[in-house]
Design an enzyme around this catalytic site. Sequence first.
Site, PDB file in Angstrom:
ATOM      1  N   LYS A 193       0.876  -1.180   0.000  1.00 44.68           N
ATOM      2  CA  LYS A 193       0.000   0.000   0.000  1.00 44.68           C
ATOM      3  C   LYS A 193       0.911   1.228   0.000  1.00 44.68           C
ATOM      4  O   LYS A 193       1.442   1.626   1.032  1.00 44.68           O
ATOM      5  CB  LYS A 193      -0.900  -0.010   1.239  1.00 44.68           C
ATOM      6  CG  LYS A 193      -1.876   1.165   1.268  1.00 44.68           C
ATOM      7  CD  LYS A 193      -2.721   1.089   2.525  1.00 44.68           C
ATOM      8  CE  LYS A 193      -3.474   2.357   2.834  1.00 44.68           C
ATOM      9  NZ  LYS A 193      -2.967   3.615   2.433  1.00 44.68           N
ATOM     10  N   GLU A 251       8.295   2.028  12.125  1.00 41.16           N
ATOM     11  CA  GLU A 251       9.327   3.061  12.239  1.00 41.16           C
ATOM     12  C   GLU A 251       8.614   4.387  12.206  1.00 41.16           C
ATOM     13  O   GLU A 251       7.896   4.701  11.261  1.00 41.16           O
ATOM     14  CB  GLU A 251      10.292   2.962  11.079  1.00 41.16           C
ATOM     15  CG  GLU A 251      11.118   1.705  11.170  1.00 41.16           C
ATOM     16  CD  GLU A 251      12.194   1.702  10.120  1.00 41.16           C
ATOM     17  OE1 GLU A 251      12.909   2.716  10.026  1.00 41.16           O
ATOM     18  OE2 GLU A 251      12.296   0.714   9.395  1.00 41.16           O
ATOM     19  N   CYS A 280      12.849  11.421   8.255  1.00 40.65           N
ATOM     20  CA  CYS A 280      12.701  11.225   9.702  1.00 40.65           C
ATOM     21  C   CYS A 280      14.034  11.408  10.405  1.00 40.65           C
ATOM     22  O   CYS A 280      14.096  11.677  11.586  1.00 40.65           O
ATOM     23  CB  CYS A 280      12.039   9.904  10.039  1.00 40.65           C
ATOM     24  SG  CYS A 280      12.714   8.553   9.127  1.00 40.65           S
ATOM     25  N   GLU A 287       7.795  16.971  15.970  1.00 43.73           N
ATOM     26  CA  GLU A 287       8.353  16.707  14.642  1.00 43.73           C
ATOM     27  C   GLU A 287       7.649  17.603  13.622  1.00 43.73           C
ATOM     28  O   GLU A 287       6.419  17.624  13.569  1.00 43.73           O
ATOM     29  CB  GLU A 287       8.159  15.242  14.261  1.00 43.73           C
ATOM     30  CG  GLU A 287       8.833  14.910  12.961  1.00 43.73           C
ATOM     31  CD  GLU A 287       8.735  13.444  12.588  1.00 43.73           C
ATOM     32  OE1 GLU A 287       7.658  12.859  12.782  1.00 43.73           O
ATOM     33  OE2 GLU A 287       9.734  12.893  12.095  1.00 43.73           O
TER      34      GLU A 287
END
Length: 1004
Positions: free
Chosen positions: A677, A757, A791, A891
Site C-alpha cells: 500500500k 518506524e 525522519c 516533529e
Amino acid sequence: MSPAVTNEARIQATAREIFAATREEKPSVLSPERWQGEMMEWAMADERLKVEMLRFVDVFPTLRNRSEIGRHLREYFARQGVAAPKVLRWGISLAGERSPVAPLASGVIRRQMKGFAQRFIVGRDARSAIPTLRKLRDAGTGFTLDVLGEASVSEAEARAYQQTYVDLLDGLAAQAASWPARPVVDDGAWGPLPRVNLSLKVTSLYSQIDPVDHEGSVSAVKDGLRPIFRTAIESGAALTLDLEQFRYRDLTFAVFTSLLDEDEFSDYHDAGVVLQAYLRDADRDLAQLISWASDRGRVFNLRLVKGAYWDYETVLAAQEGCPVPVFTHKPDTDAMFEKLARVMLESPGQVRPAFASHNVRSLAAAIETARELGLGDTAFEIQMLHGMGEPIKKAIRGMGLRLREYAPVGELIPGMAYLVRRLLENTANDSFLRQTFVEGAAVEDLIQAPQTSADFGVEPARLPLVAPTDPDDPAPFANQPHADFARRENRDAYDAALAAVRGRFGAHYPLRIGGRDIDTARSLTSVDPAAPDEVVGTVAYGGRAEAEAAVAAARAALPAWRDATPAARAGVLFRAAELMRAESIELAALMTLEAGKTRREAVGDVDEAVDFLEYYGREMLRLGKPRRMGRVPGEHNVYFYQPRGVALVIAPWNFPLAILAGMTSAALVAGNPVIVKPAGPTPVIAAQLARLLEAAGAPAGTVNFLPSPGAEVGDFLVRHPAVDLIAFTGSMDVGLRIISQAAQHTAAGGVKKVIAEMGGKNAIIVDADADLDVAVTEVIVSAFHYSGQKCSAASRVIVLESAYGEFVGRLIEATRSLVVGPPEDAGTRVGPVISAEAKAKIEGYIEQGKREARLAAVVEPPQGGWPGGGFFVAPHVFVDVAPGAVIAQEEIFGPVVAVIKAADMDEALAVANGVKYALTGGLISRSPAAIERIRREFRVGNLYINRGITGALVERQAFGGFKMSGIGSKAGGPDYLLQFLEPRVITENTMRRGFAPPDELLED
Ligand SMILES: Cc1cc2nc3c(=O)[nH]c(=O)nc-3n(C[C@H](O)[C@H](O)[C@H](O)COP(=O)(O)OP(=O)(O)OC[C@H]3O[C@@H](n4cnc5c(N)ncnc54)[C@H](O)[C@@H]3O)c2cc1C
C-alpha cells in the site's frame, strides 16, 4: 646510445648536480635543530602520534583560552596507546589544569604553533606579506600568492574572498611597480613577466558549487572571477586557478577556458591553470587544453603538479565504492609527471610551463627535457611551496633557473586545512622530502627513472560495473555506488531521463492483484509537487473489495512461496536489483518529478533500494540455513525459520522507492506474500517497484500493488484476520494507531506482528571546538536537503555558548545562500514539500516559531512567488529557542531548524535527550573526551560524529530508533529480517530400540 638513454643519463647527472648543491642541508621544517623538525620526526616515527599531532594542529586555532589548550593537549597526547615523547609529556603536565605554570606552558605552545604556521604562511594580508615577498625577490625567487581557506559555505563568504583577491591585487600592484627589477624572476623567454602573481581556488568563489550543476556552477564562478580578472589585467598581474579535488576538475577547466574565450579576456595571456599528474587521465586533460589553446591561437600558463589530495581521493573512492581517480603506485604519478612535462615543453606555442615539485628527479627530468628540446632556461619555471625544500630551492637558483614560491597569506584558522595537507605530505612514507632528508635514502636510488606498474596508461574505469548476484555464490555485500555527476554522461543521462518521464506524464497504472492488472472506476491522481497542475500519472483506486481480493491472492500464494527455497526467493531480489540498476537514472528522474527530490537525493534513494534488495537477499541466504542445536547422541535438533504469513506494507512518500523496496523485499524474501500500500503522493514510483519485482520472477500473488487513499482501507487491512504482519514507516500518530488496532484483532496465525518506524526530533550538538566549516555545511545538509522531509533530518542544533555567535552568523548566511526551486533544475538545493497539506502544517509551525523564538534566517521567495504554484516552503532558522518550545519538541517534517544555546556539554546532552524520540543525533567536536562521552550518553538509534545525520547506508549505518521513534530492529541491519520470520525448532529422537545412528549420518 639512443636519445632516450642519453637523456636519462643527463637527467640523472642533473639530479646529482642538484643533490650536490644541497650539501647535507635539511629543509628547515625537517631540520632537527628546530623544534618543528623534531616534531616532524616524532610524527614520522609513530603513526598514532602522527594522527594525534595532525588533529591537534587542526583544532588548535579554535582553542579560545589556555585551559582549552591544556585540556586538548591532555586529551590528544596523554591517552593510552599514544607514545608521546618525554618532552611532550612534560609539556602536557606543565599545561595541566592544576599546574601553577599552566598559563606559561600554554603560552609557549601557542607561540610555537604560530611559529610553525609562519614557516608556511607569509603574512596575514598583503601589507604584512610584503617584507617576506621582497626578501624572496631579493634572493632571486618570485612568488604566487594564495589566500588561505577552502570552500565558502555562503555567498557572503564567497563575496568576501572575491574582495580579498581584488584588494590583494590592488595593494600589491601599487607596491610592485617600485620594486627593483630582478631579471631572473621577471623575464621569461616570451617577454617580461608580471611581478604580482596570484593563485586562487574556484570553490572559494561560489558557495553552492557542485558538479551536479555544472553549467550553473561554471557560470557563478565566472561571475565571481570577472572582477578579479579585470583587476589583474589593469594591474598587470598573473592569475592561476589551482586545481582542487577531482570532482571539481572538469568544472575548473570549463571555467578557465570559457572565461578566456570571452572577448574581454581574449588578449590576457597571464592566466594559468594546474594539471595534476596523479590523475590517471591527466594526459587527456593536457591534450584537451592544448587543443583548446591551439584552436584559439592563444597561449596560457600551466603549472604541473602531482596533486595535493591523494589521501582524500583514495579514502573517498573507497567509501563511495567508486573507481579511484588517482594512481595508487607512487612511481606511476612520477612517470606521468615526466610524460606531461615533455608534452608541455613540446607545445611552446600554447603552454608556458611551470613545474611544481620538490622531487629532484622530477625536476631534473623536466629541466633536461627542456634542454633536449633546445629550449632556453627561461622557457619554463620551477615552483615550490613556501617553507618547504629550501636546500633544493637554493640549488635551483644556483643553476640560474627561474624559481617561484607558492606563498599563502591569511589567518591561522582558514589555513589549517592547508597546513595539515603539508604535514601529511612531508611525513608520508612515499614523500620525496622524507626519503631524502629524513630516511637518508641513497642518491642513486632517488634519481632512478620511475618504474611504472601495469596500471599506468590503463583507461580509468568509468562507472563501476556490478555483476548480477548469483544466489548460489554471492559476493560480499557492497553499497551501490552513486552516479558521479562530475561526469558529463551522467548529467546528460539525467536530463534525458527527465524528458522521458515527462513523455509518459498522465499515464494510468492499474492495480496488480494475483498477477493480473485490475482497473477500477475511480482513480487517484499523482501530481508534481513543484508544479501541481502537472499530472505525473493516475492509478486505480483500491477500495475494500480490491483489498479483500489482494488478501485472498496473497493467502493463495503463501504455501508455494513459503516452500520455495531461500535461494529461489533471494534470486528474485537479486534479479530485481539488476533491473533497477539498469533503470536507475530513469527511476530517479521519476522521483524528482513525483516526490520533488533533487538529483542527488533521488539517485541516493534508488541506490538505497538496490542496496536493500542485495542485502536482504544475502540475509535470507544466511538465515535460510537450518542450524543444528546441541549435539547429543540419539537426538537431532534443528532450528530454522518460517515466514509469518501475509504481510501488509504501508510505506511513506519521503523515500518512495527505498523504504518501500526495503519493507517489501524483506517481507517477500522471508516468504511472506505482500500487499503493497504505497503512500498517496507517490503511487507511480511504487508501481515501478511492483513491476520490477514481478519482472524479476516474483510469482503471481506474492506482490500485490494496492494504492488506496487514506486510512480507510489501511485500517481495514490492519484489522483483517488474514493479515499476519504489518510493516509500517510513517508518523508516530499513525504508527501508534496501527499498533493498537493490531493488538485488538487477531490474525489467522494469532497475534499480529507490527514493525513500526516512526518519527524523530533529531539534534546535532556543536561543541565549542567544532570545525565550523563542517558544522555549518553538515547542519545545512541534514536540516534542509529534501526540505527536511526525512525522519532522520536535523531539526534542532544545540550549540555550546562560546561557539554560538559565530556558528549562528555563518548558518544564517549559508541558509540564505540556498537555492530553492524546482528540483529538476540542476542548481536547486531545496525543492518543494510534498503536498499542500504538508505545506500548511509546516507553515503553522513557522508561525508558532515566530511566537516562541527569534526568526533569524529565511530564504525569500523570488519576485512573483515560487514558480509553478508549487508547494514550496522556504528554509527557516529560528535561534535562541527554548528547549521546551513547541518547535523544539514536535516533529515538523519540513525545512525548519531550531537553534538552542547550551552553557556546557551537560546542558547540551540534557537538551538533546530531552524529547520523546530517539532516532538520529550528531556531534561536531574535536575533543576526544566529548566524543567518548557522547557515545555513552547521547541515546539515539543512529549517532553520527563529525558528519551529517542523514543519508544512512544499508548495512554500514543500519537505520532505526527507539522511544517513540519506533519498535523493531534496524532497517538494513543484521536483525531486520528476523522480524519477518518465526523461529521453529524440531527435535527428533533418533534412537530406536537402543540403537542411535552416528552423528555424522544426521543432516546438519
Ligand atoms: C607551487 C606549487 C603549487 C601547487 N599547487 C597545487 C594545486 O593547485 N593543486 C594540487 O592538487 N596540488 C598542488 N601542489 C601540491 C603538489 O600537488 C604536491 O602535492 C606536492 O608538490 C608534493 O609533490 P612533490 O613532487 O613535491 O613530492 P613527491 O614526494 O615526489 O610526491 C608526492 C606526491 O605523490 C603523489 N603520491 C603520493 N603517494 C602516492 C601513491 N601511493 N600513488 C600515487 N601517487 C602518490 C601525491 O600527489 C603526493 O603529493 C602544488 C605544489 C607546488 C610546489
